[in-house]
Design an enzyme around this catalytic site. Structure first.
Site, PDB file in Angstrom:
ATOM      1  N   CYS A   2     -67.639   1.343   0.150  1.00 23.61           N
ATOM      2  CA  CYS A   2     -68.598   0.489   0.563  1.00 23.61           C
ATOM      3  C   CYS A   2     -67.918  -0.426   1.861  1.00 23.61           C
ATOM      4  O   CYS A   2     -66.895  -0.984   1.468  1.00 23.61           O
ATOM      5  CB  CYS A   2     -69.463  -0.164  -0.082  1.00 23.61           C
ATOM      6  SG  CYS A   2     -70.062   0.988  -1.520  1.00 23.61           S
ATOM      7  N   ARG A  27     -67.617   2.978   6.897  1.00 29.74           N
ATOM      8  CA  ARG A  27     -67.246   3.099   5.789  1.00 29.74           C
ATOM      9  C   ARG A  27     -68.144   3.731   4.607  1.00 29.74           C
ATOM     10  O   ARG A  27     -67.913   4.987   4.203  1.00 29.74           O
ATOM     11  CB  ARG A  27     -66.801   1.775   5.001  1.00 29.74           C
ATOM     12  CG  ARG A  27     -65.404   1.241   5.708  1.00 29.74           C
ATOM     13  CD  ARG A  27     -65.487  -0.149   5.026  1.00 29.74           C
ATOM     14  NE  ARG A  27     -64.897  -0.147   3.560  1.00 29.74           N
ATOM     15  CZ  ARG A  27     -63.602  -0.012   3.181  1.00 29.74           C
ATOM     16  NH1 ARG A  27     -62.686  -0.263   3.930  1.00 29.74           N
ATOM     17  NH2 ARG A  27     -63.586  -0.288   1.851  1.00 29.74           N
ATOM     18  N   TRP A  74     -72.135   3.251  -0.117  1.00 28.73           N
ATOM     19  CA  TRP A  74     -71.859   4.665  -0.394  1.00 28.73           C
ATOM     20  C   TRP A  74     -72.108   4.832  -1.652  1.00 28.73           C
ATOM     21  O   TRP A  74     -71.531   4.433  -2.606  1.00 28.73           O
ATOM     22  CB  TRP A  74     -70.575   5.090   0.150  1.00 28.73           C
ATOM     23  CG  TRP A  74     -70.084   6.446  -0.048  1.00 28.73           C
ATOM     24  CD1 TRP A  74     -70.240   7.391   0.847  1.00 28.73           C
ATOM     25  CD2 TRP A  74     -69.682   7.422  -1.200  1.00 28.73           C
ATOM     26  NE1 TRP A  74     -69.790   8.561   0.435  1.00 28.73           N
ATOM     27  CE2 TRP A  74     -69.609   8.568  -0.888  1.00 28.73           C
ATOM     28  CE3 TRP A  74     -69.370   6.800  -2.651  1.00 28.73           C
ATOM     29  CZ2 TRP A  74     -69.128   9.553  -1.765  1.00 28.73           C
ATOM     30  CZ3 TRP A  74     -68.897   7.687  -3.479  1.00 28.73           C
ATOM     31  CH2 TRP A  74     -68.867   8.801  -2.960  1.00 28.73           C
ATOM     32  N   ASN A 100     -67.979  -3.157  -4.088  1.00 25.67           N
ATOM     33  CA  ASN A 100     -67.516  -2.001  -4.073  1.00 25.67           C
ATOM     34  C   ASN A 100     -66.656  -1.552  -5.068  1.00 25.67           C
ATOM     35  O   ASN A 100     -65.606  -2.330  -5.556  1.00 25.67           O
ATOM     36  CB  ASN A 100     -66.417  -2.103  -2.591  1.00 25.67           C
ATOM     37  CG  ASN A 100     -65.819  -1.089  -2.213  1.00 25.67           C
ATOM     38  OD1 ASN A 100     -66.356   0.199  -2.575  1.00 25.67           O
ATOM     39  ND2 ASN A 100     -64.970  -0.933  -1.396  1.00 25.67           N
ATOM     40  N   GLY A 101     -66.773  -0.229  -5.374  1.00 21.06           N
ATOM     41  CA  GLY A 101     -66.044   0.340  -6.795  1.00 21.06           C
ATOM     42  C   GLY A 101     -66.975   0.673  -7.663  1.00 21.06           C
ATOM     43  O   GLY A 101     -68.241   0.774  -7.189  1.00 21.06           O
ATOM     44  N   GLU A 488     -56.218  22.143   7.803  1.00 17.93           N
ATOM     45  CA  GLU A 488     -56.677  20.948   8.238  1.00 17.93           C
ATOM     46  C   GLU A 488     -57.951  21.477   9.026  1.00 17.93           C
ATOM     47  O   GLU A 488     -59.010  20.520   9.223  1.00 17.93           O
ATOM     48  CB  GLU A 488     -55.608  20.295   8.732  1.00 17.93           C
ATOM     49  CG  GLU A 488     -56.014  19.165   9.947  1.00 17.93           C
ATOM     50  CD  GLU A 488     -56.562  18.067   9.207  1.00 17.93           C
ATOM     51  OE1 GLU A 488     -56.766  18.041   7.754  1.00 17.93           O
ATOM     52  OE2 GLU A 488     -57.334  16.998   9.728  1.00 17.93           O
ATOM     53  N   LYS A 492     -61.665  19.983   8.787  1.00 17.42           N
ATOM     54  CA  LYS A 492     -62.441  19.306   9.833  1.00 17.42           C
ATOM     55  C   LYS A 492     -63.594  20.164  10.321  1.00 17.42           C
ATOM     56  O   LYS A 492     -64.740  19.333  10.187  1.00 17.42           O
ATOM     57  CB  LYS A 492     -61.617  19.178  11.081  1.00 17.42           C
ATOM     58  CG  LYS A 492     -60.202  18.457  11.383  1.00 17.42           C
ATOM     59  CD  LYS A 492     -60.787  17.054  11.547  1.00 17.42           C
ATOM     60  CE  LYS A 492     -60.104  16.047  10.894  1.00 17.42           C
ATOM     61  NZ  LYS A 492     -59.793  15.775   9.455  1.00 17.42           N
ATOM     62  N   GLU A 495     -66.119  19.357   7.275  1.00 17.33           N
ATOM     63  CA  GLU A 495     -66.862  17.853   7.096  1.00 17.33           C
ATOM     64  C   GLU A 495     -67.570  17.365   8.212  1.00 17.33           C
ATOM     65  O   GLU A 495     -68.517  16.516   7.849  1.00 17.33           O
ATOM     66  CB  GLU A 495     -65.668  16.921   6.736  1.00 17.33           C
ATOM     67  CG  GLU A 495     -64.578  16.593   7.974  1.00 17.33           C
ATOM     68  CD  GLU A 495     -63.488  15.308   7.497  1.00 17.33           C
ATOM     69  OE1 GLU A 495     -62.545  15.442   8.249  1.00 17.33           O
ATOM     70  OE2 GLU A 495     -63.713  14.708   6.637  1.00 17.33           O
ATOM     71  N   HIS A 511     -55.402  39.084  -0.730  1.00 14.58           N
ATOM     72  CA  HIS A 511     -55.203  39.066  -2.275  1.00 14.58           C
ATOM     73  C   HIS A 511     -56.652  38.541  -2.434  1.00 14.58           C
ATOM     74  O   HIS A 511     -56.983  38.053  -3.599  1.00 14.58           O
ATOM     75  CB  HIS A 511     -54.035  38.037  -2.660  1.00 14.58           C
ATOM     76  CG  HIS A 511     -52.865  38.778  -2.297  1.00 14.58           C
ATOM     77  ND1 HIS A 511     -52.290  39.881  -3.242  1.00 14.58           N
ATOM     78  CD2 HIS A 511     -52.046  38.438  -1.161  1.00 14.58           C
ATOM     79  CE1 HIS A 511     -51.059  40.005  -2.730  1.00 14.58           C
ATOM     80  NE2 HIS A 511     -50.869  39.287  -1.696  1.00 14.58           N
ATOM     81  N   LYS A 610     -65.113   6.561   5.251  1.00 14.35           N
ATOM     82  CA  LYS A 610     -63.894   6.620   5.594  1.00 14.35           C
ATOM     83  C   LYS A 610     -62.801   6.474   4.763  1.00 14.35           C
ATOM     84  O   LYS A 610     -61.561   6.907   4.729  1.00 14.35           O
ATOM     85  CB  LYS A 610     -63.665   5.717   6.887  1.00 14.35           C
ATOM     86  CG  LYS A 610     -62.470   5.609   7.550  1.00 14.35           C
ATOM     87  CD  LYS A 610     -61.987   6.809   8.570  1.00 14.35           C
ATOM     88  CE  LYS A 610     -61.010   6.586   9.081  1.00 14.35           C
ATOM     89  NZ  LYS A 610     -60.638   8.075   9.693  1.00 14.35           N
TER      90      LYS A 610
HETATM   91  C1  AGP Z   1     -60.171  13.433   6.679  1.00 19.91           C
HETATM   92  O1  AGP Z   1     -60.944  13.702   7.724  1.00 19.91           O
HETATM   93  C2  AGP Z   1     -60.781  12.769   5.847  1.00 19.91           C
HETATM   94  N1  AGP Z   1     -61.795  11.883   6.124  1.00 19.91           N
HETATM   95  C3  AGP Z   1     -60.139  12.745   4.429  1.00 19.91           C
HETATM   96  O2  AGP Z   1     -59.733  13.755   3.921  1.00 19.91           O
HETATM   97  C4  AGP Z   1     -58.890  11.390   4.322  1.00 19.91           C
HETATM   98  O3  AGP Z   1     -58.039  12.108   5.146  1.00 19.91           O
HETATM   99  C5  AGP Z   1     -58.761  11.135   3.032  1.00 19.91           C
HETATM  100  O4  AGP Z   1     -59.811  10.488   2.432  1.00 19.91           O
HETATM  101  C6  AGP Z   1     -57.494  10.509   2.946  1.00 19.91           C
HETATM  102  O5  AGP Z   1     -57.636   9.194   3.287  1.00 19.91           O
HETATM  103  P1  AGP Z   1     -56.443   8.293   3.665  1.00 19.91           P
HETATM  104  O6  AGP Z   1     -55.568   8.676   4.619  1.00 19.91           O
HETATM  105  O7  AGP Z   1     -57.335   6.907   4.197  1.00 19.91           O
HETATM  106  O8  AGP Z   1     -55.640   8.229   2.163  1.00 19.91           O
END
Ligand code: AGP
Length: 615
Positions: A2, A27, A74, A100-101, A488, A492, A495, A511, A610
């Protein structure tokens, strides 16, 4: 996850809090709220489920008052609803809290509150915090004591900011564990508090993060920071170098697009002054490990999550080939709950752009507490908890703030930082010397230009996005250094476009996953000219034999691949170690254009945040 913002001073708090929420919107963004307190104790609280625009639309006139707190949520406990949005209040309105948490023992605390006649009104874990503070205030404790007691009772990683209705001239803030940061921002005769630095930048660059276990009473004229035992901690803010302009979108439609396009600069900034050709070598002053310590290493372990872990998987190759050390890369959330055997001869490298990802911090704390292994943090945030857990041994990415939830430029810079670190270790150990070291450095210095030239292929990627926008599944294949890039690209894709995608080592495809392949399954094959090219070529033939549409990313001038593939995206010819920087561009751009073609919310994808500060 959050976002939190708070203000106390002489200005109207409402607009400052609202503007801070806009900056923190990346966030958490399923609901938001704010509370503003006037000097006479009049309190205005507004909260709304949905995007921040819902809250903004409900604020016909900004609430009056010079102290305020705000929150973007969040959801963890309780549905996305107006009632579950923050701030939360004690029943009598004496304590106002954003959080937050996760309060892990909230059920027990709710029962305790119920036994004392206090019923929580929301479904959240967070509400127990103001309710408990309220209970202690009614028992006659002052707010300092009530706040401190509650901090001692809530379990788990938690960041809390609170206001006291009776004393509108101050705020309270605390950080417990790794649920995310709390940063104090020092103004002229005003103070700010936020979950991370970008929210503070329009107002101040003089900041002080609270360390784990610290809490603060924040007033415009006087701020006191203490640890949980009551010992005072000096307020000694540092100037951060982040540029407020860098937080703006500029001419781009999305932050992600802007951040993809600025990768050549991000890479140059990350490498500048660290990798040099004359004399060939690297300088990493912030990594406080001596040559002797580096020479005594027998192994490297890289940990991270998501995109940062993918950068770590590339880093594994760099460590093996440039540093000459056996290397593993592990998912931090798995590593921290295993019983791995480490010792002082293992270097643990944590990759985390935010420096606040709870699992990566947990892994680092585990390493520090149980094995005492040397640690390096690779992060984009100076003064983050990751830096502290690495005992100050950090490589800062120097990317500027990354606002898009989907990481792009920090992925690039993390790979570069790992490359530089591998060269530093390789040089100290004598694995790289003379011409080999020179070649390795030379190769890295070509990366920004190679990325720049690859960005010129954006139009082809846009076309892929347009043509593939209605597919249900995508497969990304790569070998060697391109395997993490396949992972990766698929991440992308998932997400931001919500198309199901898998990233596989191409050799593994037969496999199992090959059973899924048919005409409706586009396959993105990452096939630059490298030592595994011929193997990759065979894998491309195998998927083509099953009717897949092949989107090949290959080296420019590879006429054979261009002729064989349905779509060919060229990257410049380069050293195979540098090719991941180039193939990352189509991996990112294909996802970006798939998402925009489908009308998805690129910068705020559903269910994501984020910075992931809960387990
Ligand atoms: C990547 O596009 C994501 N937002 C996510 O996988 C991110 O890389 C992951 O949460 C790790 O975050 P950090 O680099 O802040 O530790």
């Amino acid at each position: 996850m959050c976002g939190i913002i708070g203000y106390v001073g002489k200005q109207a708090a409402g607009p400052i809090v609202l503007e801070g929420l806009q900056r923190l919107n990346y966030r958490g963004y399923d609901s938001s709220g704010l509370a503003v307190l006037d000097h006479d104790g009049a309190l205005a609280v507004m909260k709304r489920a949905g995007k921040l625009a819902e809250l903004e639309a409900s604020l016909t006139t900004p609430p009056a008052g010079r102290t305020g707190i705000g929150h973007t949520r969040w959801a963890t406990h309780g549905a996305v609803s107006d009632g579950n949005a923050h701030p939360h209040l004690s029943s009598d309105g004496a304590a106002i809290v954003v959080h937050n948490g996760i309060v892990e023992n909230y059920r027990a605390l709710r029962e305790r509150l119920a036994a004392a006649g206090v019923e929580c009104r929301s479904e959240t874990d967070s509400e127990v915090i103001p309710q408990l503070i309220g209970l202690y205030l009614r028992e006659g404790h002052d707010f300092d004591e009530a706040f401190r007691r509650v901090l001692g009772e809530i379990e788990g990683g938690n960041a809390v900011v609170a206001m006291e209705r009776r004393r509108p001239e101050r705020l309270y803030a605390a950080r417990l564990g790794n649920a995310g940061g709390i940063v104090l921002g020092v103004g002229g005769d005003e103070m700010f508090v936020a979950s991370d630095v970008p929210a503070l930048l329009p107002h101040t660059t003089l900041v002080q993060p609270l360390a784990n276990g610290q809490w603060a009473r924040i007033g415009a004229a006087e701020t006191t920071i203490r640890d949980l035992d009551g010992a005072e901690v000096a307020l000694a803010p540092q100037r951060v170098s982040m540029d407020p302009v860098a937080v703006a979108k500029g001419p781009y439609t999305h932050f992600m697009q802007k951040e993809i396009m600025e990768q050549p600069r991000a890479l140059s900034d990350c490498i500048r002054g660290r990798a040099h050709v004359n004399p060939a070598g690297v300088s990493l002053e912030d990594v406080r490990l001596s040559d002797d310590q580096l020479r005594s290493l027998r192994r490297v372990l890289i940990v991270g999550m998501g995109t940062s872990m993918h950068a770590g998987m590339v880093g594994r190759y760099y460590m093996e080939s440039l540093a000459g050390l056996p290397t593993d890369c592990d998912n931090a959330s798995e590593f921290r709950y295993r019983a791995p055997l480490l010792g002082p001869e293992t270097l643990v490298v944590a990759v985390t752009q935010s420096g606040e990802t709870v699992d990566t911090l947990g892994a680092m704390a585990q390493v520090r507490d149980h094995w005492g292994a040397p640690r390096v943090a690779i992060t984009n945030v100076e003064e983050s908890e990751a830096t502290r857990l690495a005992a100050g041994s950090a490589i800062y990415l120097r990317c500027g703030p990354e606002i898009g939830v989907a990481s792009t430029k920090t992925f690039m810079a993390s790979m570069a930082a790992l490359y530089v670190l591998a060269c530093r270790i390789g040089a100290a150990r004598g694995h790289l010397r003379g011409a080999t070291l020179e070649r390795a450095i030379d190769a890295l210095l070509t990366a920004p230009g190679i990325v720049d030239r690859t960005l010129a292929q954006a139009e082809i990627c846009r076309e892929v996005g347009r043509v593939c926008q209605d597919v249900e599944h995508m497969l990304y294949l790569g070998r060697g250094l391109q395997y993490p890039l396949a992972m990766e690209g698929a991440l992308k894709c998932k997400e931001i476009s919500y198309i199901h995608a898998e990233g596989y080592p191409a050799g593994e495809m037969k496999h199992g996953p090959i059973a899924l392949i048919d005409r409706s399954m586009p396959v993105v094959a990452l096939a630059p000219r490298d030592p595994l090219y011929d193997k990759m070529w065979s894998n491309i033939q195998q998927v083509q034999a099953r009717d897949a549409t092949v989107i090949a990313v290959g080296t420019e001038g590879d006429a054979e691949l261009e002729a064989a593939a349905d779509v060919f995206i060229p990257i410049p010819a380069c050293d195979p170690l540098i090719a991941p920087f180039a193939t990352a561009i189509p991996a990112q751009l294909i996802a970006y254009y798939l998402a925009t073609a489908r009308g998805a919310d690129v910068d705020q994808p559903r269910h994501l945040a984020k910075t992931v500060t809960v387990e």
